[in-house]
Write a protein that holds these residues in place. Structure first.
Motif, PDB file in Angstrom:
ATOM      1  N   ILE A 155       0.633  -1.352   0.043  1.00  0.00           N
ATOM      2  CA  ILE A 155       0.402   0.137  -0.369  1.00  0.00           C
ATOM      3  C   ILE A 155       0.342   1.189  -0.095  1.00  0.00           C
ATOM      4  CG2 ILE A 155      -1.627   1.385   1.184  1.00  0.00           C
ATOM      5  CD1 ILE A 155      -3.257  -1.235   1.911  1.00  0.00           C
ATOM      6  N   GLN A 156       2.172   1.473   0.823  1.00  0.00           N
ATOM      7  CA  GLN A 156       2.320   2.022   1.246  1.00  0.00           C
ATOM      8  C   GLN A 156       3.342   2.804  -0.063  1.00  0.00           C
ATOM      9  OE1 GLN A 156       4.993   1.099   4.910  1.00  0.00           O
ATOM     10  NE2 GLN A 156       3.169   2.345   6.203  1.00  0.00           N
ATOM     11  N   VAL A 157       4.256   1.345  -0.632  1.00  0.00           N
ATOM     12  CA  VAL A 157       4.830   1.641  -2.343  1.00  0.00           C
ATOM     13  C   VAL A 157       4.447   2.593  -3.747  1.00  0.00           C
ATOM     14  CG1 VAL A 157       6.306   0.862  -3.709  1.00  0.00           C
ATOM     15  CG2 VAL A 157       6.231  -0.274  -1.299  1.00  0.00           C
ATOM     16  N   THR A 158       2.573   1.741  -3.061  1.00  0.00           N
ATOM     17  CA  THR A 158       1.842   2.327  -4.592  1.00  0.00           C
ATOM     18  C   THR A 158       1.330   3.444  -4.282  1.00  0.00           C
ATOM     19  OG1 THR A 158       0.813  -0.033  -4.501  1.00  0.00           O
ATOM     20  CG2 THR A 158      -0.724   1.839  -5.228  1.00  0.00           C
ATOM     21  N   GLU A 159       1.441   3.780  -3.529  1.00  0.00           N
ATOM     22  CA  GLU A 159       1.091   5.462  -2.624  1.00  0.00           C
ATOM     23  C   GLU A 159       2.424   6.365  -3.405  1.00  0.00           C
ATOM     24  OE1 GLU A 159       0.109   5.157   1.323  1.00  0.00           O
ATOM     25  OE2 GLU A 159      -2.044   5.273   0.686  1.00  0.00           O
ATOM     26  N   ALA A 160       2.857   5.668  -3.128  1.00  0.00           N
ATOM     27  CA  ALA A 160       4.466   6.684  -3.384  1.00  0.00           C
ATOM     28  C   ALA A 160       4.703   7.091  -4.551  1.00  0.00           C
ATOM     29  CB  ALA A 160       6.038   6.299  -2.623  1.00  0.00           C
ATOM     30  N   LEU A 161       4.471   6.057  -5.624  1.00  0.00           N
ATOM     31  CA  LEU A 161       4.278   5.423  -7.262  1.00  0.00           C
ATOM     32  C   LEU A 161       3.264   6.911  -7.964  1.00  0.00           C
ATOM     33  CD1 LEU A 161       5.434   2.436  -7.583  1.00  0.00           C
ATOM     34  CD2 LEU A 161       6.554   3.352  -8.380  1.00  0.00           C
ATOM     35  N   VAL A 162       2.186   6.850  -7.130  1.00  0.00           N
ATOM     36  CA  VAL A 162       1.248   7.706  -7.448  1.00  0.00           C
ATOM     37  C   VAL A 162       1.380   9.144  -7.125  1.00  0.00           C
ATOM     38  CG1 VAL A 162      -1.518   8.357  -7.306  1.00  0.00           C
ATOM     39  CG2 VAL A 162      -0.446   5.704  -7.229  1.00  0.00           C
ATOM     40  N   GLY A 163       2.015   8.926  -6.286  1.00  0.00           N
ATOM     41  CA  GLY A 163       2.258  10.694  -5.597  1.00  0.00           C
ATOM     42  C   GLY A 163       3.731  11.335  -6.474  1.00  0.00           C
ATOM     43  N   LEU A 164       4.729  10.095  -7.725  1.00  0.00           N
ATOM     44  CA  LEU A 164       5.475  10.697  -8.331  1.00  0.00           C
ATOM     45  C   LEU A 164       4.798  10.385  -9.304  1.00  0.00           C
ATOM     46  CD1 LEU A 164       8.169   8.422  -7.003  1.00  0.00           C
ATOM     47  CD2 LEU A 164       8.100  10.218  -7.103  1.00  0.00           C
ATOM     48  N   GLY A 165       3.681  10.343 -10.417  1.00  0.00           N
ATOM     49  CA  GLY A 165       3.592  10.305 -11.359  1.00  0.00           C
ATOM     50  C   GLY A 165       2.142   9.368 -11.789  1.00  0.00           C
ATOM     51  N   TRP A 166       2.572   7.970 -11.197  1.00  0.00           N
ATOM     52  CA  TRP A 166       1.244   7.598 -12.027  1.00  0.00           C
ATOM     53  C   TRP A 166       0.555   6.703 -11.423  1.00  0.00           C
ATOM     54  CZ3 TRP A 166       7.223   6.546 -11.208  1.00  0.00           C
ATOM     55  CH2 TRP A 166       7.885   6.394 -11.798  1.00  0.00           C
ATOM     56  N   ASN A 167       0.063   5.978 -12.739  1.00  0.00           N
ATOM     57  CA  ASN A 167      -1.606   5.447 -11.861  1.00  0.00           C
ATOM     58  C   ASN A 167      -1.691   4.645 -10.595  1.00  0.00           C
ATOM     59  OD1 ASN A 167      -2.109   3.351 -13.246  1.00  0.00           O
ATOM     60  ND2 ASN A 167      -2.405   4.743 -15.257  1.00  0.00           N
ATOM     61  N   GLU A 168      -2.502   4.468 -10.409  1.00  0.00           N
ATOM     62  CA  GLU A 168      -2.389   3.316  -9.255  1.00  0.00           C
ATOM     63  C   GLU A 168      -2.279   2.141 -10.475  1.00  0.00           C
ATOM     64  OE1 GLU A 168      -5.801   0.935  -5.575  1.00  0.00           O
ATOM     65  OE2 GLU A 168      -5.860   3.629  -6.743  1.00  0.00           O
ATOM     66  N   LYS A 169      -2.774   1.709 -11.232  1.00  0.00           N
ATOM     67  CA  LYS A 169      -2.975   0.458 -12.093  1.00  0.00           C
ATOM     68  C   LYS A 169      -1.685  -0.023 -12.700  1.00  0.00           C
ATOM     69  CE  LYS A 169      -5.266  -1.986 -15.780  1.00  0.00           C
ATOM     70  NZ  LYS A 169      -5.560  -1.926 -16.694  1.00  0.00           N
ATOM     71  N   ASP A 170      -1.073   1.292 -12.924  1.00  0.00           N
ATOM     72  CA  ASP A 170       0.417   1.135 -13.366  1.00  0.00           C
ATOM     73  C   ASP A 170       1.102   0.644 -12.246  1.00  0.00           C
ATOM     74  OD1 ASP A 170      -0.592   1.089 -16.100  1.00  0.00           O
ATOM     75  OD2 ASP A 170      -0.160   3.048 -16.230  1.00  0.00           O
ATOM     76  N   ALA A 171       0.897   1.506 -10.973  1.00  0.00           N
ATOM     77  CA  ALA A 171       1.745   1.184 -10.194  1.00  0.00           C
ATOM     78  C   ALA A 171       2.189   0.063  -9.626  1.00  0.00           C
ATOM     79  CB  ALA A 171       1.464   1.622  -9.059  1.00  0.00           C
ATOM     80  N   SER A 172       0.817  -0.566  -9.430  1.00  0.00           N
ATOM     81  CA  SER A 172       0.765  -1.944  -8.768  1.00  0.00           C
ATOM     82  C   SER A 172       1.169  -3.308  -9.833  1.00  0.00           C
ATOM     83  CB  SER A 172      -1.250  -2.396  -8.566  1.00  0.00           C
ATOM     84  OG  SER A 172      -1.090  -3.583  -8.319  1.00  0.00           O
ATOM     85  N   GLN A 173       1.081  -2.758 -11.383  1.00  0.00           N
ATOM     86  CA  GLN A 173       1.760  -3.678 -12.325  1.00  0.00           C
ATOM     87  C   GLN A 173       3.137  -3.504 -11.960  1.00  0.00           C
ATOM     88  OE1 GLN A 173       0.584  -6.204 -13.898  1.00  0.00           O
ATOM     89  NE2 GLN A 173       1.830  -7.080 -13.716  1.00  0.00           N
ATOM     90  N   ALA A 174       3.106  -2.462 -11.906  1.00  0.00           N
ATOM     91  CA  ALA A 174       5.026  -2.371 -11.979  1.00  0.00           C
ATOM     92  C   ALA A 174       5.921  -3.074 -10.678  1.00  0.00           C
ATOM     93  CB  ALA A 174       5.516  -0.602 -11.957  1.00  0.00           C
ATOM     94  N   ILE A 175       5.057  -2.805  -9.562  1.00  0.00           N
ATOM     95  CA  ILE A 175       5.614  -3.822  -8.533  1.00  0.00           C
ATOM     96  C   ILE A 175       5.716  -5.241  -9.160  1.00  0.00           C
ATOM     97  CG2 ILE A 175       5.170  -4.036  -5.710  1.00  0.00           C
ATOM     98  CD1 ILE A 175       3.484  -1.288  -5.666  1.00  0.00           C
ATOM     99  N   ASP A 176       4.437  -5.542  -9.812  1.00  0.00           N
ATOM    100  CA  ASP A 176       4.525  -7.187  -9.387  1.00  0.00           C
ATOM    101  C   ASP A 176       6.371  -7.436 -10.705  1.00  0.00           C
ATOM    102  OD1 ASP A 176       2.438  -8.313  -7.964  1.00  0.00           O
ATOM    103  OD2 ASP A 176       0.968  -7.528  -9.565  1.00  0.00           O
TER     104      ASP A 176
END
Length: 217
Positions: A155-176
């Protein structure tokens, strides 16, 4: 509280039975339906409810099953409904019909019970609206059936990525994608390390994509 009574039936009356419990004869008030299933000289097991009275002997009410007992005890919570009236409701309607009448908001069903008028019937339906539901009503999903909660680090990593400009779906896929072959990072739960790893992966992917575009020109 006396939760159950088991013993030989010594006597059957019009609305009571006497049960021998280790030499002690207990008089139990019962509904006609429960009474019909009891026989003198045979053993009986009754779910019971104990009701104390101020100016007289305490009363013990017995039921063939816990469904009857539950409806009886719930009925006692209604203003103006005493144990005799609650027992009369069960004798007239039965536990399933009581639940159905409450669920459908039908006060007329209760006016068939001796001693209950239109006002009392409406009060019963109103006060028990959310307390008695049909036994076969669908149950809500239990917490165990819900989807498992996401790890805090994700959750925290996703929020950080969204804060940097990625949308939530792309952020989640990037983590995977970034953690493929690095499952130990997820197990560690180290947010800082995981975030750096994902950002590095995203940077490498961006460089690769830019190189491919240059070669295509």
């Amino acid at each position: 509280m006396i939760a159950a009574v088991r013993g030989e039936v010594l006597h059957k009356g019009l609305s009571t039975v006497v049960v021998d419990v280790h030499g002690l004869g207990l008089e139990v008030q019962v509904t006609p339906l429960t009474l019909s299933g009891l026989h003198t000289g045979r053993e009986a097991t009754l779910a019971t409810s104990y009701v104390a009275r101020k100016d007289d002997s305490p009363l013990l009410f017995g039921f063939a099953d816990t469904q009857e007992k539950e409806v009886f005890e719930t009925m006692l919570g209604v203003s103006g409904v005493g144990p005799r009236t609650a027992l009369a409701v069960l004798a007239t309607l039965g536990p399933d019909d009581v639940r159905a009448a409450i669920a459908s908001g039908d006060p007329k069903a209760f006016t068939a019970v001796p001693g209950i008028g239109p006002k009392g019937a409406k009060r019963i339906v109103l006060e028990l609206a959310d307390k008695l539901v049909p036994a076969d009503a669908p149950q809500t999903s239990s917490p165990s059936a819900a989807e498992p909660a996401l790890p805090v680090w994700r959750i925290q990593v996703t929020e950080a990525l969204v804060g940097l400009g990625w949308n939530e779906k792309d952020a989640s896929q990037a983590i995977d994608d970034a953690l493929v072959g690095r499952e130990e990072l997820g197990e560690s739960g180290d947010v800082a390390v995981i975030l750096r790893t994902v950002l590095a992966w995203l940077g490498a992917r961006a460089s690769t994509a830019a190189g491919e575009r240059d070669r295509a020109r």
